[in-house]
Design a protein around this motif. Structure first.
Motif, short mmCIF file in Angstrom:
data_model
loop_
_atom_site.label_atom_id
_atom_site.label_comp_id
_atom_site.label_asym_id
_atom_site.label_seq_id
_atom_site.Cartn_x
_atom_site.Cartn_y
_atom_site.Cartn_z
N GLN A 80 0.75 -1.18 0.21
CA GLN A 80 0.04 0.04 -0.05
C GLN A 80 0.91 1.32 -0.03
N SER A 81 2.28 1.18 0.36
CA SER A 81 3.09 2.35 0.21
C SER A 81 3.60 2.33 -0.93
N GLY A 82 3.55 1.33 -2.17
CA GLY A 82 3.94 1.64 -3.45
C GLY A 82 5.10 0.86 -3.55
N GLU A 83 5.65 0.04 -2.51
CA GLU A 83 6.98 -0.74 -2.51
C GLU A 83 6.60 -2.27 -3.38
N ARG A 84 7.54 -2.35 -4.38
CA ARG A 84 7.15 -3.53 -5.07
C ARG A 84 7.54 -4.79 -4.18
N ILE A 85 6.79 -5.93 -4.26
CA ILE A 85 6.86 -7.16 -3.65
C ILE A 85 7.19 -8.18 -4.73
N ASP A 86 6.46 -8.36 -5.94
CA ASP A 86 7.06 -9.29 -7.09
C ASP A 86 6.31 -8.97 -8.21
N GLU A 87 6.80 -9.64 -9.08
CA GLU A 87 5.91 -9.83 -10.50
C GLU A 87 5.44 -11.05 -10.71
N ALA A 88 4.14 -11.00 -11.05
CA ALA A 88 3.30 -12.14 -10.92
C ALA A 88 2.47 -12.17 -11.77
N LEU A 89 1.86 -13.61 -12.35
CA LEU A 89 0.79 -13.87 -13.09
C LEU A 89 -0.52 -13.69 -12.17
N VAL A 90 -1.44 -12.99 -12.69
CA VAL A 90 -2.73 -12.79 -11.76
C VAL A 90 -3.85 -13.42 -12.64
N LEU A 91 -4.59 -14.34 -12.15
CA LEU A 91 -5.62 -14.91 -12.85
C LEU A 91 -6.83 -14.42 -12.27
N THR A 92 -7.81 -14.11 -12.90
CA THR A 92 -9.20 -13.50 -12.31
C THR A 92 -10.26 -15.11 -12.87
N PHE A 93 -11.15 -15.11 -12.09
CA PHE A 93 -12.29 -15.90 -12.42
C PHE A 93 -13.64 -15.17 -11.87
N ALA A 94 -14.61 -14.94 -12.76
CA ALA A 94 -15.60 -14.18 -12.14
C ALA A 94 -16.69 -15.09 -11.74
N GLY A 95 -17.43 -14.94 -10.68
CA GLY A 95 -18.45 -15.68 -10.20
C GLY A 95 -19.77 -15.62 -11.07
N PRO A 96 -20.55 -16.71 -11.11
CA PRO A 96 -20.53 -18.09 -10.58
C PRO A 96 -19.43 -18.76 -11.16
N ASN A 97 -18.70 -18.42 -12.04
CA ASN A 97 -17.90 -19.33 -12.96
C ASN A 97 -16.50 -19.60 -12.32
N SER A 98 -16.65 -20.14 -11.31
CA SER A 98 -15.37 -20.20 -10.43
C SER A 98 -15.48 -21.45 -9.52
N PHE A 99 -14.39 -21.92 -8.89
CA PHE A 99 -14.55 -22.99 -7.88
C PHE A 99 -15.34 -22.82 -6.72
N THR A 100 -15.40 -21.62 -6.31
CA THR A 100 -16.15 -21.11 -5.09
C THR A 100 -17.44 -20.66 -5.55
N GLY A 101 -17.56 -20.53 -6.56
CA GLY A 101 -18.95 -19.77 -7.25
C GLY A 101 -18.95 -18.34 -6.94
N GLU A 102 -17.73 -17.76 -6.49
CA GLU A 102 -17.76 -16.24 -6.20
C GLU A 102 -16.40 -15.83 -6.81
N ASP A 103 -16.31 -14.30 -7.16
CA ASP A 103 -15.15 -13.86 -7.60
C ASP A 103 -13.99 -14.10 -7.10
#
Length: 428
Positions: free
Chosen positions: A51-74
């Motif tokens: 939240q202070s803008g300091e870099r943690i890592d570079e990562a692949l971010v995958l998004t799944f919109a509910g209800p089409n996800s494992f949990t049924g949620e976003d």
């Protein structure tokens, strides 16, 4: 509802670690960490910052919109570099957001159940799949996870609803002429469900063995080579061996994968008369374990020397083949003579038994199906007594339907959920 997060991959250093986030704040939280809006469903390579803008890592971010996800949620998954420090920093960062908290054990799967993505039998199968060590366990778990038991239960439920509806119509028109006699159709529907239930009820015991493992006991008199044979089968020094009779006092267990099945080999104390109190306890324990084992391998010079009843498919072999000359049915753990043949025979017998397993895999499943079957058999008998008893038969059918609904967790299983989900890890 809170948004939950957890490490979904194994603890410790790895090439990639997966952190899972699910709930109403999943996408907004992930967007803040990723420095911009994310697609509601898809993937993006992003720099993750605190939240202070300091870099943690570079990562692949995958998004799944509910209800089409494992949990049924976003749901969002961060595939970060598998450094302990990166993972710790990400988990600490997620905990800073309002409405976002660390998941309880099994909470992702519990939400999948609550949102209709899985039924209870599939949840149990998922736990079995995570614990699977052998090919047979994997196949069995996958069958139920794919919805096999749920599909069977639904088919039975539809037939019983049809049968109960026909009987209800007859009751409603008790004082009028019903144009069609429904008894034959109702009887056929009940008989069909009962016929389907019986092999599933019987097969649960074998299915439970595939989950927990078959037990194979090596039994015989002292100093006939039981521990040496166990070591040869296990491929390691699992049991102490010596030339002195009575070396083995307790039951020694070795778990192994045999012919794709989970098998626990039991090396038992030598069976003989003894004045040694401790050895006597070991002998009594050996007899009890041999009696409950799925299969026994007896080492004996003569069948008359065996003081336990020999069951069908028990294997009887002559011990210490290395000291004999071309004696059929002899085995030696010391030289390996006959060991491969024994492994093949044990595998053949247990695979034949495993083939009789049903889709249902747990005692809870058996109890629900048995309760349904008993109610349906009762309904069949009551129907024979005539229309004036149809209301009782209808209640039996409704009870059977409720039992089948319990099978897949539709009703009456709330008290089981905490116990079931407690075996899951945080990220599942």
């Amino acid at each position: 509802m809170d948004t939950i997060f957890a490490l979904a991959s194994a603890q410790g250093k790895a090439g990639v670690s997966v952190i899972r986030l699910s709930g109403p704040q999943a996408l907004p939280t992930a967007s803040k960490i990723s420095g911009g809006a994310l697609p509601t469903a898809g993937r993006a390579l992003r720099v993750l910052s605190d939240q202070s803008g300091e870099r943690i890592d570079e990562a692949l971010v995958l998004t799944f919109a509910g209800p089409n996800s494992f949990t049924g949620e976003d749901t969002v998954e961060f595939q970060v570099h598998g450094s302990t420090s990166v993972v710790s920093a990400m988990l600490a960062l997620l905990a800073e957001f309002d409405g976002v908290r660390l998941a309880d054990p099994g909470e992702f799967t519990r939400r999948a159940l609550e949102n209709g993505k899985l039924d209870l039998s599939q949840v149990e199968a998922l736990a079995d799949l995570i614990d699977a060590e052998t090919e047979a366990q994997r196949i069995q778990a996958q069958t139920v996870l794919a919805g096999g038991l749920g599909a069977l239960a639904e088919r039975w439920r539809v037939d019983l609803i049809r049968a109960a509806s026909l009987i209800e119509v007859t009751i409603d028109f008790a004082d009028e002429d019903v144009p069609v006699d429904v008894t034959d159709e109702v009887t056929a529907l009940l008989a069909g469900v009962v016929s389907d239930l019986q092999p599933q009820i019987t097969g649960v015991q074998i299915a439970e063995r595939i989950r927990s493992g078959f037990e194979v006991a090596i039994v015989g008199a002292p100093n006939v080579g039981k521990s040496t044979l166990l070591n040869a089968l296990a491929g390691r020094e699992a049991a102490i061996t010596s030339e002195y009779a009575g070396t083995t006092r307790d039951v020694i267990e070795v778990r192994m994968d045999l012919a794709g099945l989970p098998v626990t080999l039991l090396d038992t104390a030598g069976l003989r008369e003894t004045d040694d109190h401790v050895e006597g306890i070991g002998i009594e324990l050996a007899k009890k374990r041999a009696e409950t084992a799925d299969l026994r391998v007896f080492l004996a010079e003569d069948r008359k020397d065996i003081d336990l009843p020999i069951r069908d498919q028990d294997i009887v072999l002559k011990p210490k083949a290395d000291l004999l000359s071309d004696v059929p049915g002899a085995i030696s753990g010391k030289t390996g003579q006959g060991v491969d043949d024994l492994v093949r025979e044990i595998g053949r017998i247990l695979k034949d038994r495993a083939g009789k397993a049903g889709i249902a895999t747990r005692a809870r499943h058996r109890d629900a199906m048995k309760a349904a079957s008993n109610r349906l058999i009762s309904a069949q008998e009551i129907l024979k007594r005539g229309p004036e008893f149809y209301d009782i038969a209808a209640e039996d059918m409704r009870s059977a339907i409720r039992s089948l609904e319990m099978l897949v967790g539709r009703v009456g299983v709330e008290n089981l959920l905490d116990e079931i989900f407690s075996s899951f890890c945080l990220g599942k």
